[in-house]
Design a protein around this motif. Structure first.
Motif, short mmCIF file in Angstrom:
data_model
loop_
_atom_site.label_atom_id
_atom_site.label_comp_id
_atom_site.label_asym_id
_atom_site.label_seq_id
_atom_site.Cartn_x
_atom_site.Cartn_y
_atom_site.Cartn_z
N HIS A 1 0.82 -1.21 0.00
CA HIS A 1 0.00 0.00 0.00
C HIS A 1 0.85 1.26 0.00
O HIS A 1 2.08 1.21 0.06
CB HIS A 1 -0.95 -0.01 1.20
N ASP B 1 -3.43 1.71 4.92
CA ASP B 1 -2.98 0.35 5.14
C ASP B 1 -3.49 -0.52 3.99
O ASP B 1 -4.10 -0.03 3.04
CB ASP B 1 -3.45 -0.18 6.49
N THR B 2 -3.26 -1.82 4.09
CA THR B 2 -3.64 -2.72 3.01
C THR B 2 -5.14 -2.74 2.79
O THR B 2 -5.62 -2.65 1.65
CB THR B 2 -3.14 -4.15 3.33
N THR C 1 -6.65 0.32 1.09
CA THR C 1 -6.18 0.48 -0.28
C THR C 1 -6.76 -0.57 -1.22
O THR C 1 -7.17 -0.25 -2.35
CB THR C 1 -4.64 0.41 -0.33
N PHE C 2 -6.81 -1.83 -0.80
CA PHE C 2 -7.12 -2.93 -1.72
C PHE C 2 -8.47 -3.61 -1.46
O PHE C 2 -8.86 -4.50 -2.21
CB PHE C 2 -6.03 -3.99 -1.66
N ALA D 1 0.34 -9.56 1.96
CA ALA D 1 0.36 -8.09 1.94
C ALA D 1 1.39 -7.60 2.94
O ALA D 1 1.59 -8.22 3.99
CB ALA D 1 -1.01 -7.52 2.28
N ASP E 1 1.92 -4.72 5.38
CA ASP E 1 1.42 -3.56 6.11
C ASP E 1 2.64 -2.88 6.72
O ASP E 1 3.45 -3.53 7.42
CB ASP E 1 0.44 -4.00 7.21
N THR F 1 1.63 -2.77 -6.31
CA THR F 1 1.87 -1.63 -5.42
C THR F 1 0.99 -0.46 -5.77
O THR F 1 0.58 -0.26 -6.92
CB THR F 1 3.34 -1.18 -5.50
N HIS F 2 0.72 0.37 -4.75
CA HIS F 2 -0.03 1.61 -4.95
C HIS F 2 0.76 2.77 -4.39
O HIS F 2 1.31 2.68 -3.27
CB HIS F 2 -1.40 1.55 -4.27
N GLY G 1 4.02 2.80 -2.24
CA GLY G 1 4.39 1.39 -2.18
C GLY G 1 5.25 0.98 -3.36
O GLY G 1 6.04 0.02 -3.26
N ILE H 1 -11.07 6.59 0.00
CA ILE H 1 -10.20 5.84 0.92
C ILE H 1 -10.30 6.50 2.29
O ILE H 1 -10.10 7.71 2.42
CB ILE H 1 -8.74 5.85 0.43
#
Length: 356
Positions: free
Chosen positions: A107, A112-113, A116-117, A142, A144, A173-174, A177, A270
Motif C-alpha cells: 500500500h 494500510d492494506t 487500499t485494496f 500483503a 502492512d 503496489t499503490h 508502495g 479511501i
C-alpha cells in the motif's frame, strides 16, 4: 471581517488569504486573479496550549501516532474478504517456502492494506479468486508498513526478512508502495556499492540543521546482505500511481502536498485516519527532514532515495507494468480541485503524481 476596529484582546482575521506561488502558475490560463486566493470559512481558537505541549507535538511524534495504526509485517491473505490486518492473526514471521512465486500487495502513504485494496475483493471477487488459484493457497500476502516514520528502504527490509530462501516475488503496489518495490528489486538485482552509499551521506540543510541518513545506510547494508544470502528475487512489479521520480507537491511545499493528497484520498473514497488532521496541522508548519519524516522525505524529487533509484546503470531483469492516470472532474467542486492541481503542475496529474 468587521469594519469596526479591533477591541483590546481581539485579533482581526482577514476572510481572504493568498496562496503564494499559485497565482503565477494560474496566470498562464486565466487573468481574473482569483485562483491564488482562499476564502476563510471558519475560525477555531485553541487555548490552553503551553510551550511544552507545542514542543512535544513534533512531526515525528504525530507520525508515530499515524503509523501506530499499522502493525508492520507480512500478512497472509484469504480470497473471501480483506479486512484490517492488525490483530487479525494473519501476520507471518515468514512467507511460504521459497522457489514458488508469491504475490505481495504493498500500500501507499497514510493508509494500510485494507483501505487500499479492499474494493478489489468487494467489486471484483472473481478476479481475486483467479489470483488465488494462480498463485496457490498460502502464497498471497500483503505488506502492512509505516509510511511516515520509516523510509521505503526500511519497509523493503521488513518484507525481505519475511522471505524464505529462494523466494520469487510478484509485487502489486499503490502510490509510495511502488518505491518500496523499486528498492527491493534494485537491491536484489545489483546489491549496493560504495558510490551509491555516498548519496546517503549526512549533510546540513540551508538552515544549518544536520540531516542524518545513518538509518538509510544501515538499512541498505542489511537489505543487501539479506537478499544475497537468501537468493531473493523480484520478478514482476505492477506500479499504480507511483511517485517514481518524486512528486512536485513534496518539493518544499509539504502543506500543499498534504492538502492535495487528502483530496485524492477523499476522491478515491479511501478512509482518512483521524490522526491525519493533527498531522496536517503540525507538519504544515515544518520542513521535511529525513530525521523525522523519512517516509515523506523519500518522495521529494531531489531526495537521496530517488537519486539512487533513478541513477545510471543497465535495466534490471524482470517485468514492470505501470498504471498511471490523469484526474478528470465530474462535479463543480471536483473541477475546482482539478484546476488547482493543473495550475500547480502545469501538466497532467492524478492529484499527487505528475502523469508523465
Amino acid at each position: 471581517r468587521s469594519a469596526m476596529p479591533a477591541a483590546p484582546g481581539e485579533v482581526e482575521v482577514s476572510a481572504e488569504m493568498g496562496w503564494a506561488g499559485l497565482e503565477a502558475a494560474a496566470s498562464r490560463v486565466t487573468t481574473r486573479g482569483w485562483l491564488g486566493k482562499v476564502w476563510l470559512k471558519a475560525v477555531e481558537v485553541v487555548t490552553g496550549v503551553s510551550s511544552a505541549d507545542v514542543a512535544q507535538a513534533s512531526a515525528a511524534v504525530i507520525a508515530a501516532k499515524v503509523d501506530g495504526k499499522v502493525d508492520a509485517g507480512v500478512y497472509e491473505l484469504a480470497p473471501d474478504a480483506l479486512g484490517a490486518l492488525a490483530g487479525s492473526g494473519r501476520k507471518r514471521a515468514q512467507m511460504a517456502a521459497g522457489g514458488a512465486r508469491q504475490l505481495v500487495l504493498v500500500h501507499g502513504t497514510f493508509v494500510d492494506t485494507a483501505s487500499t485494496f479492499a474494493k478489489l475483493w468487494q467489486m471484483h471477487p472473481q478476479a481475486v479468486r483467479a489470483l488465488f488459484e494462480h498463485y496457490g493457497a498460502g502464497r498471497v500476502f500483503a505488506l502492512d508498513h509505516p509510511t511516515l516514520g520509516a523510509s521505503p528502504i526500511a519497509n523493503a527490509l521488513t518484507l525481505a526478512r519475511a522471505c524464505r530462501q529462494g523466494a520469487r516475488l510478484h509485487l502489486v503496489t499503490h502510490s509510495r508502495g511502488g518505491l518500496v518495490a523499486e528498492v527491493l528489486a534494485r537491491v536484489c538485482a545489483r546489491g549496493v556499492n560504495a558510490d551509491e552509499l555516498k548519496l546517503f551521506a549526512d549533510r546540513q540543510d540551508e538552515d544549518g540543521l544536520a540531516l542524518s541518513y545513518a538509518a538509510h545506510r544501515a538499512d541498505l547494508a542489511a537489505l543487501a546482505k539479506l537478499v544475497k544470502d537468501n537468493d531473493i528475487r523480484v520478478e514482476r512489479i505492477v506500479r499504480v500511481a507511483c511517485p517514481a521520480h518524486g512528486t512536485l507537491l513534496a518539493s518544499k511545499r509539504l502543506d500543499a502536498y498534504l492538502s492535495v493528497l487528502q483530496w485524492g484520498l477523499d476522491l478515491a473514497q479511501i478512509p482518512v485516519l483521524p490522526e491525519l488532521v493533527d498531522f496536517l496541522s503540525e507538519v504544515a508548519r515544518r520542513r521535511m527532514r529525513p530525521n523525522e519524516l523519512p517516509g515523506l522525505e523519500a518522495m521529494t524529487p531531489d531526495s537521496p532515495v530517488l537519486k539512487w533509484l533513478n541513477g545510471p546503470g543497465a535495466p534490471i531483469d524482470g517485468q514492470l507494468r505501470v498504471v498511471a492516470g490523469d484526474v478528470k472532474a465530474d462535479s463543480p467542486i471536483a473541477w475546482l480541485k482539478t484546476l488547482l492541481s493543473d495550475a500547480f503542475y502545469w501538466t497532467d496529474n492524478d492529484l499527487v503524481v505528475q502523469t508523465r
